[in-house]
Scaffold this active site. Sequence first.
Site, PDB file in Angstrom:
ATOM      1  CE  LYS A  79       5.749   8.247   4.797  1.00  0.00           C
ATOM      2  NZ  LYS A  79       4.705   7.330   4.292  1.00  0.00           N
TER       3      LYS A  79
ATOM      4  N   GLY B 137      -2.397   0.526   5.396  1.00  0.00           N
ATOM      5  CA  GLY B 137      -3.319  -0.165   4.507  1.00  0.00           C
ATOM      6  C   GLY B 137      -4.530  -0.784   5.154  1.00  0.00           C
TER       7      GLY B 137
ATOM      8  CB  THR C 189      -4.399   1.951   1.058  1.00  0.00           C
ATOM      9  OG1 THR C 189      -3.007   1.652   1.154  1.00  0.00           O
ATOM     10  CG2 THR C 189      -5.159   0.681   0.710  1.00  0.00           C
TER      11      THR C 189
END
Length: 259
Positions: free
Chosen positions: A99, A160, A209
Amino acid sequence: MSTNDPLVIAGRTFRSRLITGTGKYDTFETMRDAVVESGCELVTVAVRRIDFDSPGEDITSFLPEGVMLLPNTAGCETAQEAVRVARLARAGGLPDWIKLEVIPDPRYLLPDPVETLRAAEVLVADGFTVLPYCLPDPVLARRLEEAGCATVMPLAAPIGTGRGLKLLEAIRILIEQASVPVVVDAGLGAPSHAAAALELGADAVLVNTAIAHARDPVAMARGFRLAVEAGRAGYLAGIMEEGVQAAPSSPTGGLVTGS
Protein backbone atom coordinates in the site's frame (compact mmCIF):
# COMPACT_ATOMS: atom_id res chain seq x y z
CA MET A 1 -21.03 -11.51 1.37
CA SER A 2 -21.77 -14.07 -1.31
CA THR A 3 -18.82 -15.97 -2.70
CA ASN A 4 -20.43 -15.38 -6.11
CA ASP A 5 -19.50 -11.71 -5.82
CA PRO A 6 -15.80 -11.73 -4.89
CA LEU A 7 -13.42 -8.79 -4.78
CA VAL A 8 -10.55 -9.49 -7.18
CA ILE A 9 -7.29 -7.56 -6.89
CA ALA A 10 -4.36 -8.48 -9.12
CA GLY A 11 -5.86 -11.90 -9.75
CA ARG A 12 -6.36 -12.69 -6.05
CA THR A 13 -9.90 -13.30 -4.79
CA PHE A 14 -11.29 -12.00 -1.50
CA ARG A 15 -14.75 -12.75 -0.12
CA SER A 16 -14.77 -9.62 2.05
CA ARG A 17 -14.85 -6.08 0.68
CA LEU A 18 -13.67 -4.64 3.98
CA ILE A 19 -9.95 -4.05 4.49
CA THR A 20 -8.82 -2.98 7.96
CA GLY A 21 -5.83 -1.26 9.46
CA THR A 22 -3.90 -2.42 12.50
CA GLY A 23 -2.87 0.85 14.12
CA LYS A 24 -4.31 2.89 17.03
CA TYR A 25 -5.66 -0.06 19.04
CA ASP A 26 -5.13 -0.16 22.78
CA THR A 27 -3.70 -3.68 22.57
CA PHE A 28 -2.67 -6.17 19.92
CA GLU A 29 -5.27 -8.57 21.33
CA THR A 30 -8.09 -6.11 20.70
CA MET A 31 -6.77 -5.54 17.19
CA ARG A 32 -6.77 -9.28 16.54
CA ASP A 33 -10.32 -9.72 17.86
CA ALA A 34 -11.57 -6.80 15.75
CA VAL A 35 -9.93 -8.20 12.62
CA VAL A 36 -11.62 -11.55 13.23
CA GLU A 37 -15.03 -9.95 13.81
CA SER A 38 -14.69 -7.75 10.72
CA GLY A 39 -14.40 -10.82 8.50
CA CYS A 40 -11.69 -9.08 6.50
CA GLU A 41 -9.04 -11.07 4.66
CA LEU A 42 -6.58 -8.24 4.02
CA VAL A 43 -5.06 -5.99 6.68
CA THR A 44 -2.57 -3.19 6.31
CA VAL A 45 0.36 -2.54 8.63
CA ALA A 46 3.10 0.08 8.53
CA VAL A 47 6.44 -1.46 7.62
CA ARG A 48 8.06 0.74 10.23
CA ARG A 49 6.03 -0.98 12.97
CA ILE A 50 7.53 -4.38 12.17
CA ASP A 51 10.63 -5.54 13.99
CA PHE A 52 12.46 -7.67 11.43
CA ASP A 53 15.12 -8.56 14.00
CA SER A 54 12.65 -10.15 16.42
CA PRO A 55 10.16 -12.21 14.40
CA GLY A 56 7.13 -13.36 16.36
CA GLU A 57 7.34 -10.47 18.82
CA ASP A 58 5.65 -7.74 16.83
CA ILE A 59 2.20 -6.91 15.48
CA THR A 60 2.34 -9.53 12.73
CA SER A 61 2.32 -12.37 15.27
CA PHE A 62 -1.16 -11.30 16.40
CA LEU A 63 -2.80 -11.49 12.97
CA PRO A 64 -5.36 -14.28 12.57
CA GLU A 65 -4.61 -17.28 10.40
CA GLY A 66 -5.55 -16.82 6.76
CA VAL A 67 -5.49 -13.02 6.79
CA MET A 68 -3.17 -11.53 4.18
CA LEU A 69 -0.78 -8.79 5.25
CA LEU A 70 -0.59 -5.62 3.17
CA PRO A 71 2.54 -3.65 4.15
CA ASN A 72 2.28 0.10 3.78
CA THR A 73 4.79 2.91 3.45
CA ALA A 74 3.26 5.13 6.14
CA GLY A 75 5.65 7.85 7.28
CA CYS A 76 7.31 8.28 3.89
CA GLU A 77 7.43 11.81 2.49
CA THR A 78 9.11 11.21 -0.89
CA ALA A 79 9.00 8.65 -3.68
CA GLN A 80 12.59 7.64 -2.97
CA GLU A 81 11.81 6.96 0.68
CA ALA A 82 8.68 4.95 -0.16
CA VAL A 83 10.55 2.78 -2.65
CA ARG A 84 13.26 2.08 -0.10
CA VAL A 85 10.74 1.08 2.59
CA ALA A 86 8.84 -1.18 0.17
CA ARG A 87 12.05 -2.94 -0.81
CA LEU A 88 12.97 -3.32 2.87
CA ALA A 89 9.60 -4.99 3.50
CA ARG A 90 10.11 -7.46 0.68
CA ALA A 91 13.68 -8.20 1.78
CA GLY A 92 12.31 -8.87 5.26
CA GLY A 93 10.02 -11.59 3.93
CA LEU A 94 6.76 -9.64 3.65
CA PRO A 95 4.46 -9.99 0.63
CA ASP A 96 5.36 -8.00 -2.48
CA TRP A 97 1.99 -6.26 -2.26
CA ILE A 98 2.43 -2.70 -1.02
CA LYS A 99 0.00 0.00 0.00
CA LEU A 100 1.81 3.06 -1.27
CA GLU A 101 1.59 6.18 0.90
CA VAL A 102 3.65 9.29 0.23
CA ILE A 103 2.53 12.01 2.63
CA PRO A 104 4.68 15.11 3.18
CA ASP A 105 1.81 17.20 4.64
CA PRO A 106 1.94 16.94 8.47
CA ARG A 107 -1.26 18.88 9.15
CA TYR A 108 -3.88 17.35 6.85
CA LEU A 109 -1.93 14.21 5.85
CA LEU A 110 -2.79 14.63 2.20
CA PRO A 111 -0.87 12.43 -0.25
CA ASP A 112 1.59 13.96 -2.72
CA PRO A 113 0.22 13.08 -6.19
CA VAL A 114 3.50 13.68 -8.06
CA GLU A 115 5.68 11.64 -5.70
CA THR A 116 3.02 8.92 -5.43
CA LEU A 117 2.99 8.46 -9.21
CA ARG A 118 6.79 8.43 -9.35
CA ALA A 119 7.02 5.80 -6.64
CA ALA A 120 4.29 3.70 -8.26
CA GLU A 121 6.12 3.60 -11.58
CA VAL A 122 9.33 2.42 -9.91
CA LEU A 123 7.63 -0.17 -7.70
CA VAL A 124 5.54 -1.67 -10.51
CA ALA A 125 8.70 -1.99 -12.61
CA ASP A 126 10.31 -3.66 -9.59
CA GLY A 127 7.64 -6.36 -9.50
CA PHE A 128 5.43 -5.06 -6.69
CA THR A 129 1.65 -5.18 -6.65
CA VAL A 130 0.95 -1.53 -5.88
CA LEU A 131 -2.17 -0.19 -4.16
CA PRO A 132 -1.70 3.60 -4.03
CA TYR A 133 -3.38 5.94 -1.54
CA CYS A 134 -4.32 9.05 -3.47
CA LEU A 135 -6.49 12.11 -3.79
CA PRO A 136 -9.84 11.42 -5.51
CA ASP A 137 -8.58 12.89 -8.78
CA PRO A 138 -9.84 10.93 -11.82
CA VAL A 139 -6.92 12.12 -13.96
CA LEU A 140 -4.37 11.00 -11.37
CA ALA A 141 -6.22 7.69 -10.98
CA ARG A 142 -5.95 7.07 -14.72
CA ARG A 143 -2.21 7.80 -14.62
CA LEU A 144 -1.78 5.37 -11.73
CA GLU A 145 -3.71 2.71 -13.66
CA GLU A 146 -1.53 3.31 -16.71
CA ALA A 147 1.53 2.89 -14.50
CA GLY A 148 0.28 -0.60 -13.63
CA CYS A 149 -1.25 -0.13 -10.17
CA ALA A 150 -3.61 -2.89 -9.05
CA THR A 151 -6.12 -0.53 -7.43
CA VAL A 152 -6.61 3.12 -6.67
CA MET A 153 -7.39 4.13 -3.08
CA PRO A 154 -8.92 7.61 -2.92
CA LEU A 155 -9.46 9.31 0.42
CA ALA A 156 -13.02 10.15 1.46
CA ALA A 157 -11.82 12.79 3.93
CA PRO A 158 -8.50 13.45 5.70
CA ILE A 159 -7.07 10.49 7.61
CA GLY A 160 -8.55 9.89 11.03
CA THR A 161 -11.20 12.62 10.83
CA GLY A 162 -14.25 10.33 10.62
CA ARG A 163 -16.03 12.89 8.45
CA GLY A 164 -17.27 10.44 5.84
CA LEU A 165 -17.66 10.94 2.10
CA LYS A 166 -16.84 14.64 1.95
CA LEU A 167 -15.36 14.15 -1.53
CA LEU A 168 -18.27 12.08 -2.80
CA GLU A 169 -18.74 13.69 -6.21
CA ALA A 170 -15.06 13.37 -7.13
CA ILE A 171 -15.10 9.74 -5.98
CA ARG A 172 -18.23 9.10 -8.04
CA ILE A 173 -16.46 10.28 -11.22
CA LEU A 174 -13.36 8.27 -10.34
CA ILE A 175 -15.42 5.09 -9.88
CA GLU A 176 -17.22 5.70 -13.17
CA GLN A 177 -13.94 5.96 -15.08
CA ALA A 178 -11.77 3.42 -13.27
CA SER A 179 -10.88 0.07 -14.78
CA VAL A 180 -9.22 -1.27 -11.62
CA PRO A 181 -10.85 -1.78 -8.21
CA VAL A 182 -11.53 1.42 -6.28
CA VAL A 183 -10.97 1.16 -2.52
CA VAL A 184 -12.23 4.17 -0.56
CA ASP A 185 -9.63 4.80 2.11
CA ALA A 186 -9.39 7.30 4.98
CA GLY A 187 -11.94 9.52 6.65
CA LEU A 188 -14.76 7.01 7.10
CA GLY A 189 -16.13 7.30 10.63
CA ALA A 190 -19.28 5.18 10.80
CA PRO A 191 -20.66 2.02 9.24
CA SER A 192 -23.15 4.16 7.31
CA HIS A 193 -20.22 5.87 5.55
CA ALA A 194 -18.91 2.50 4.40
CA ALA A 195 -22.35 1.44 3.20
CA ALA A 196 -22.67 4.68 1.24
CA ALA A 197 -19.29 4.12 -0.44
CA LEU A 198 -20.29 0.61 -1.54
CA GLU A 199 -23.71 1.84 -2.70
CA LEU A 200 -21.87 4.39 -4.83
CA GLY A 201 -20.04 1.56 -6.59
CA ALA A 202 -16.73 1.45 -4.72
CA ASP A 203 -15.27 -2.04 -4.77
CA ALA A 204 -14.12 -1.97 -1.15
CA VAL A 205 -13.29 0.29 1.78
CA LEU A 206 -10.35 0.45 4.15
CA VAL A 207 -11.12 1.38 7.77
CA ASN A 208 -8.82 1.80 10.76
CA THR A 209 -9.48 4.69 13.15
CA ALA A 210 -13.28 4.35 13.17
CA ILE A 211 -12.93 0.80 14.47
CA ALA A 212 -9.88 1.20 16.69
CA HIS A 213 -11.21 4.34 18.44
CA ALA A 214 -14.75 3.05 18.98
CA ARG A 215 -15.90 2.45 22.54
CA ASP A 216 -16.15 -1.23 21.59
CA PRO A 217 -13.79 -1.88 18.63
CA VAL A 218 -14.86 -5.49 18.20
CA ALA A 219 -18.56 -4.60 17.98
CA MET A 220 -17.74 -1.73 15.62
CA ALA A 221 -15.79 -4.10 13.38
CA ARG A 222 -18.93 -6.24 13.13
CA GLY A 223 -20.95 -3.11 12.31
CA PHE A 224 -18.62 -2.24 9.44
CA ARG A 225 -18.74 -5.81 8.14
CA LEU A 226 -22.53 -5.74 7.98
CA ALA A 227 -22.57 -2.24 6.47
CA VAL A 228 -20.20 -3.23 3.67
CA GLU A 229 -22.33 -6.25 2.87
CA ALA A 230 -25.51 -4.15 2.87
CA GLY A 231 -23.98 -1.43 0.72
CA ARG A 232 -22.74 -3.90 -1.86
CA ALA A 233 -26.10 -5.70 -1.91
CA GLY A 234 -27.86 -2.37 -2.51
CA TYR A 235 -25.51 -1.47 -5.35
CA LEU A 236 -25.99 -4.82 -7.07
CA ALA A 237 -29.76 -4.66 -6.60
CA GLY A 238 -29.97 -1.28 -8.31
CA ILE A 239 -30.88 1.65 -6.09
CA MET A 240 -33.97 3.60 -7.16
CA GLU A 241 -33.55 7.04 -8.67
CA GLU A 242 -34.31 10.01 -6.46
CA GLY A 243 -37.47 11.92 -7.24
CA VAL A 244 -38.57 15.50 -6.66
CA GLN A 245 -42.27 14.84 -6.27
CA ALA A 246 -43.93 12.39 -3.89
CA ALA A 247 -45.23 9.17 -5.44
CA PRO A 248 -47.76 6.91 -3.69
CA SER A 249 -46.44 3.50 -2.73
CA SER A 250 -49.87 1.91 -3.16
CA PRO A 251 -51.73 1.71 -6.52
CA THR A 252 -54.25 4.48 -7.08
CA GLY A 253 -56.34 2.61 -9.62
CA GLY A 254 -59.18 0.26 -8.76
CA LEU A 255 -59.73 1.62 -5.27
CA VAL A 256 -62.87 0.64 -3.38
CA THR A 257 -65.06 3.70 -2.90
CA GLY A 258 -68.15 4.23 -0.83
CA SER A 259 -71.62 4.38 -2.44
